[in-house]
Design a protein around this motif. Structure first.
Motif, PDB file in Angstrom:
ATOM      1  N   ALA A 163       0.857  -1.185   0.000  1.00 43.30           N
ATOM      2  CA  ALA A 163       0.000   0.000   0.000  1.00 43.30           C
ATOM      3  C   ALA A 163       0.891   1.232   0.000  1.00 43.30           C
ATOM      4  O   ALA A 163       1.821   1.336   0.806  1.00 43.30           O
ATOM      5  CB  ALA A 163      -0.898   0.007   1.232  1.00 43.30           C
ATOM      6  N   VAL A 164       0.621   2.148  -0.906  1.00 45.94           N
ATOM      7  CA  VAL A 164       1.385   3.391  -1.001  1.00 45.94           C
ATOM      8  C   VAL A 164       0.485   4.500  -0.483  1.00 45.94           C
ATOM      9  O   VAL A 164      -0.494   4.879  -1.133  1.00 45.94           O
ATOM     10  CB  VAL A 164       1.844   3.681  -2.439  1.00 45.94           C
ATOM     11  N   LEU A 165       0.796   5.005   0.692  1.00 45.39           N
ATOM     12  CA  LEU A 165      -0.090   5.926   1.391  1.00 45.39           C
ATOM     13  C   LEU A 165       0.538   7.309   1.510  1.00 45.39           C
ATOM     14  O   LEU A 165       1.635   7.468   2.052  1.00 45.39           O
ATOM     15  CB  LEU A 165      -0.422   5.390   2.782  1.00 45.39           C
ATOM     16  N   GLU A 166      -0.184   8.286   1.017  1.00 45.47           N
ATOM     17  CA  GLU A 166       0.243   9.677   1.093  1.00 45.47           C
ATOM     18  C   GLU A 166      -0.120  10.243   2.459  1.00 45.47           C
ATOM     19  O   GLU A 166      -1.191   9.953   2.995  1.00 45.47           O
ATOM     20  CB  GLU A 166      -0.446  10.465  -0.016  1.00 45.47           C
ATOM     21  N   MET A 167       0.777  11.075   3.002  1.00 45.16           N
ATOM     22  CA  MET A 167       0.553  11.655   4.321  1.00 45.16           C
ATOM     23  C   MET A 167       0.732  13.161   4.250  1.00 45.16           C
ATOM     24  O   MET A 167       1.830  13.654   4.002  1.00 45.16           O
ATOM     25  CB  MET A 167       1.523  11.042   5.341  1.00 45.16           C
ATOM     26  N   GLY A 168      -0.363  13.885   4.459  1.00 45.38           N
ATOM     27  CA  GLY A 168      -0.323  15.341   4.444  1.00 45.38           C
ATOM     28  C   GLY A 168      -0.364  15.899   5.861  1.00 45.38           C
ATOM     29  O   GLY A 168      -0.680  15.200   6.822  1.00 45.38           O
ATOM     30  N   MET A 169      -0.037  17.190   5.979  1.00 42.64           N
ATOM     31  CA  MET A 169      -0.034  17.819   7.305  1.00 42.64           C
ATOM     32  C   MET A 169      -0.045  19.321   7.139  1.00 42.64           C
ATOM     33  O   MET A 169       0.263  19.863   6.084  1.00 42.64           O
ATOM     34  CB  MET A 169       1.193  17.402   8.106  1.00 42.64           C
ATOM     35  N   SER A 170      -0.409  19.992   8.227  1.00 41.75           N
ATOM     36  CA  SER A 170      -0.268  21.437   8.291  1.00 41.75           C
ATOM     37  C   SER A 170       0.407  21.867   9.587  1.00 41.75           C
ATOM     38  O   SER A 170       0.740  23.039   9.751  1.00 41.75           O
ATOM     39  CB  SER A 170      -1.643  22.118   8.184  1.00 41.75           C
ATOM     40  N   GLY A 171       0.623  20.920  10.512  1.00 40.48           N
ATOM     41  CA  GLY A 171       1.260  21.261  11.782  1.00 40.48           C
ATOM     42  C   GLY A 171       2.008  20.089  12.382  1.00 40.48           C
ATOM     43  O   GLY A 171       1.947  18.961  11.886  1.00 40.48           O
ATOM     44  N   ARG A 172       2.708  20.367  13.475  1.00 38.96           N
ATOM     45  CA  ARG A 172       3.489  19.342  14.161  1.00 38.96           C
ATOM     46  C   ARG A 172       2.578  18.275  14.734  1.00 38.96           C
ATOM     47  O   ARG A 172       1.468  18.535  15.165  1.00 38.96           O
ATOM     48  CB  ARG A 172       4.320  19.969  15.293  1.00 38.96           C
ATOM     49  N   GLU A 174       1.037  15.836  13.295  1.00 37.03           N
ATOM     50  CA  GLU A 174       0.047  15.231  12.409  1.00 37.03           C
ATOM     51  C   GLU A 174       0.622  14.031  11.656  1.00 37.03           C
ATOM     52  O   GLU A 174      -0.040  13.002  11.525  1.00 37.03           O
ATOM     53  CB  GLU A 174      -0.486  16.280  11.438  1.00 37.03           C
ATOM     54  N   ILE A 175       1.846  14.157  11.151  1.00 39.47           N
ATOM     55  CA  ILE A 175       2.473  13.025  10.457  1.00 39.47           C
ATOM     56  C   ILE A 175       2.720  11.888  11.443  1.00 39.47           C
ATOM     57  O   ILE A 175       2.555  10.711  11.109  1.00 39.47           O
ATOM     58  CB  ILE A 175       3.795  13.451   9.792  1.00 39.47           C
ATOM     59  N   LEU A 177       0.925  11.035  13.959  1.00 38.15           N
ATOM     60  CA  LEU A 177      -0.356  10.341  14.133  1.00 38.15           C
ATOM     61  C   LEU A 177      -0.632   9.408  12.963  1.00 38.15           C
ATOM     62  O   LEU A 177      -0.998   8.234  13.158  1.00 38.15           O
ATOM     63  CB  LEU A 177      -1.486  11.364  14.259  1.00 38.15           C
ATOM     64  N   LEU A 178      -0.436   9.899  11.738  1.00 37.09           N
ATOM     65  CA  LEU A 178      -0.706   9.085  10.556  1.00 37.09           C
ATOM     66  C   LEU A 178       0.230   7.884  10.489  1.00 37.09           C
ATOM     67  O   LEU A 178      -0.180   6.782  10.134  1.00 37.09           O
ATOM     68  CB  LEU A 178      -0.574   9.934   9.293  1.00 37.09           C
ATOM     69  N   ALA A 179       1.494   8.109  10.826  1.00 34.47           N
ATOM     70  CA  ALA A 179       2.468   7.012  10.790  1.00 34.47           C
ATOM     71  C   ALA A 179       2.156   5.964  11.854  1.00 34.47           C
ATOM     72  O   ALA A 179       2.365   4.766  11.640  1.00 34.47           O
ATOM     73  CB  ALA A 179       3.876   7.567  10.974  1.00 34.47           C
ATOM     74  N   ASP A 180       1.654   6.408  12.996  1.00 40.47           N
ATOM     75  CA  ASP A 180       1.281   5.466  14.047  1.00 40.47           C
ATOM     76  C   ASP A 180       0.141   4.571  13.578  1.00 40.47           C
ATOM     77  O   ASP A 180       0.094   3.379  13.898  1.00 40.47           O
ATOM     78  CB  ASP A 180       0.874   6.240  15.300  1.00 40.47           C
ATOM     79  N   ILE A 181      -0.786   5.133  12.808  1.00 41.15           N
ATOM     80  CA  ILE A 181      -1.899   4.341  12.281  1.00 41.15           C
ATOM     81  C   ILE A 181      -1.429   3.389  11.187  1.00 41.15           C
ATOM     82  O   ILE A 181      -1.747   2.200  11.194  1.00 41.15           O
ATOM     83  CB  ILE A 181      -2.999   5.273  11.726  1.00 41.15           C
ATOM     84  N   ALA A 182      -0.639   3.913  10.236  1.00 42.71           N
ATOM     85  CA  ALA A 182      -0.282   3.155   9.033  1.00 42.71           C
ATOM     86  C   ALA A 182       0.891   2.210   9.216  1.00 42.71           C
ATOM     87  O   ALA A 182       1.056   1.268   8.438  1.00 42.71           O
ATOM     88  CB  ALA A 182       0.015   4.115   7.886  1.00 42.71           C
ATOM     89  N   ALA A 183       1.733   2.446  10.217  1.00 39.91           N
ATOM     90  CA  ALA A 183       2.905   1.600  10.480  1.00 39.91           C
ATOM     91  C   ALA A 183       3.700   1.302   9.209  1.00 39.91           C
ATOM     92  O   ALA A 183       3.853   0.138   8.811  1.00 39.91           O
ATOM     93  CB  ALA A 183       2.468   0.298  11.155  1.00 39.91           C
ATOM     94  N   ALA A 207      10.617  20.831   7.987  1.00 37.98           N
ATOM     95  CA  ALA A 207      11.449  19.629   7.901  1.00 37.98           C
ATOM     96  C   ALA A 207      11.259  18.737   9.119  1.00 37.98           C
ATOM     97  O   ALA A 207      11.122  17.513   8.993  1.00 37.98           O
ATOM     98  CB  ALA A 207      12.918  20.021   7.749  1.00 37.98           C
ATOM     99  N   ARG A 208      11.223  19.337  10.296  1.00 39.68           N
ATOM    100  CA  ARG A 208      11.053  18.540  11.511  1.00 39.68           C
ATOM    101  C   ARG A 208       9.681  17.863  11.537  1.00 39.68           C
ATOM    102  O   ARG A 208       9.552  16.716  11.978  1.00 39.68           O
ATOM    103  CB  ARG A 208      11.244  19.422  12.749  1.00 39.68           C
ATOM    104  N   ALA A 209       8.667  18.573  11.052  1.00 36.19           N
ATOM    105  CA  ALA A 209       7.319  17.979  11.033  1.00 36.19           C
ATOM    106  C   ALA A 209       7.251  16.818  10.046  1.00 36.19           C
ATOM    107  O   ALA A 209       6.665  15.770  10.339  1.00 36.19           O
ATOM    108  CB  ALA A 209       6.295  19.055  10.676  1.00 36.19           C
ATOM    109  N   LYS A 210       7.824  16.985   8.862  1.00 33.37           N
ATOM    110  CA  LYS A 210       7.833  15.897   7.882  1.00 33.37           C
ATOM    111  C   LYS A 210       8.630  14.705   8.391  1.00 33.37           C
ATOM    112  O   LYS A 210       8.304  13.549   8.103  1.00 33.37           O
ATOM    113  CB  LYS A 210       8.439  16.386   6.556  1.00 33.37           C
ATOM    114  N   PHE A 211       9.683  14.994   9.158  1.00 33.55           N
ATOM    115  CA  PHE A 211      10.585  13.939   9.623  1.00 33.55           C
ATOM    116  C   PHE A 211       9.929  13.005  10.623  1.00 33.55           C
ATOM    117  O   PHE A 211      10.477  11.943  10.934  1.00 33.55           O
ATOM    118  CB  PHE A 211      11.844  14.567  10.235  1.00 33.55           C
TER     119      PHE A 211
END
Length: 462
Positions: A163-172, A174-175, A177-183, A207-211
């Motif tokens: 599965a190729v899952l895109e992860m968007g964000m606007s603040g610290r 958020e990514i 949270l998404l990574a915790d769900i998608a593993a 950069a820190r938020a994306k990381f």
């Protein structure tokens, strides 16, 4: 998609069965009561304007067989047949818990993709490449946030390989949270731009938020990072797993060389150290960076160079992303109106400038949103970029139309080749007037999503 008994859903959501048969099996999850949801679990979310608990009867009419129910809402008095109700403290949090638990039942490998620009294109390229060998599912539409990603995870089939899952964000956060769900086992960061700088303050903050995606990887995972970005290199000591870099500069594991623009037909390139030429049917040299990520994922998962090349050659991006459409009267529209940031805007303008075989190049560009106090300056810089390129007509629209125009003029762009439109219709009519006697014009249309510039593209195709 998820198929689970009500009791299993109760356990996943950490809720309690308020009513219904615990052995009843649901087939899928939906938050939209307006859509067909035969056999589905309805998740009523509470937003700023609407409380979807009020739409239960509509969900039932459309086939829902069960519903999450926030405990501080009374159960409906009207008859809802054999509908099962699962009580939870918060329906959104419960949706996320169900998706996280369901993900852990799957053997599917997950590739997480984020970045300021190009994440959707990169997601599309990775999925197309992997489809040459594997059964692949990818993020559909804009299902890349705290609501959309859980819904996307819940559509995954048990026999999906990747599965190729895109992860968007606007603040610290958020990514994370998404990574915790998608593993994810593989994390890809395309680049660091200025998108959402209004909320994160600086490119370093972005950069820190994306990381957060990379920090969520396990020790046996793979981090794939754009190696031309110093802000990502600076975070290298925080990477918990194997790391590979891709880009155009030296010291990248996957470096593009022998790059040739094929105009609107796309680009060709090689990866340093490989003999085979890749052909990418997407205009813009900047798209090669996204393609390198797809090459790297394919190689990591054991694919041959030939398989990867075949996949890249079939790439078709999501709608309104470098979407090339022929005009009935001649020439082409390049609809790149899905979104925009200073980085992607400059890359699109460069693509237009480099397009061969055209007798008239038009850039119709609108506001880039979420730039905060830097908005005027960044629109000015986009104008300056346009002023240094081979563009015959610059049409601007939005609150910062004058900033773009001023930047172009200061860079030497003739004032009589700039038109600041007050409306989209005015922009359409002016462009049509200017290209009426041209045989092969190319018109780029680009702005942030909120500007709805695709309406200009549609008008020029009519």
């Amino acid at each position: 998609m998820i198929r689970a008994s009500i009791q299993e859903i109760v356990n996943m959501a950490e809720g309690e069965l308020l009513k219904g048969d615990p052995a009843l099996v649901i087939h899928g999850v939906s938050t939209d009561s307006r859509k067909q949801m035969t056999g589905c679990l309805f998740v009523p979310l509470i937003g700023e304007r609407h409380d979807a608990h009020e739409f239960l009867s509509q969900a039932v009419d459309n086939g829902a067989v069960a519903a999450l129910w926030q405990k501080n809402r009374p159960l409906p008095e009207q008859s809802v047949g054999k509908l099962a109700f699962i009580g939870v403290d918060d329906t959104l949090a419960a949706l996320q818990k169900i998706a996280k638990a369901y993900r852990r039942t799957l053997r599917t490998k997950v590739v997480g993709v984020t970045g300021s620009n190009g994440k959707t294109s990169t997601k599309d390229m990775i999925a197309q490449v992997l489809s040459e060998r594997f059964k692949v599912q990818k993020t559909q539409g804009n299902l890349n946030n705290h609501i959309g990603l859980p819904l996307m995870v819940l559509t995954l089939e048990p026999d999906t390989d990747v599965a190729v899952l895109e992860m968007g964000m606007s603040g610290r956060g958020e990514i994370a949270l998404l990574a915790d769900i998608a593993a994810p086992e593989i994390g890809v960061i395309t680049n660091i731009g200025e998108a959402h700088i209004e909320f994160l303050g600086s490119r370093e903050g972005i950069a820190r938020a994306k990381f957060e995606l990379i920090e969520a990887l396990s020790p046996d995972g793979l981090a794939l990072l754009h190696g031309d970005e110093p802000l990502l290199r600076a975070l290298a000591d925080r990477i918990p797993c194997l790391t590979q870099w891709f880009g155009f500069e030296e010291n990248n594991d996957y470096r593009a060389v022998d790059i040739r623009s094929l105009g609107l037909e796309g680009t060709s390139f090689r990866v340093e150290g490989e003999g085979l030429e890749y052909r990418l049917p997407v205009p813009g040299v900047h798209q090669v960076g996204n393609a390198l990520a797809a090459v790297a994922v394919g190689r990591h998962l054991g694919m041959s160079v030939g398989e990867i090349a075949s996949g890249l050659s079939k790439t078709a991006l999501s709608a309104m992303r470098m979407e090339v459409r022929a005009r009935p009267a001649g020439g082409y529209i390049v609809n790149d109106a899905y979104n925009a940031s200073p980085t992607s805007m400059k890359a699109a303008l460069k693509m237009l400038s480099d397009t061969p075989g055209t007798d008239f190049r038009v850039a119709a560009i609108g506001d880039m949103l979420e730039l905060g106090d830097l908005a005027a300056e960044m629109h000015y810089e986009v104008g300056r970029k346009a002023g240094h390129l081979r563009i015959d007509l610059l049409v601007t629209l939005g609150q910062h139309a004058a900033d773009i125009a001023r930047g172009a003029e200061d860079a030497g762009f003739a004032k009589d080749r700039i038109f600041m439109a007050e409306t989209k219709q005015q922009a359409i009519e002016y462009i049509q007037h200017c290209i009426a006697d041209k045989e092969f014009p190319v018109i780029l249309v680009k702005a942030s999503r909120g500007m709805k510039m695709e309406e200009i593209a549609a008008g020029l195709l009519a």
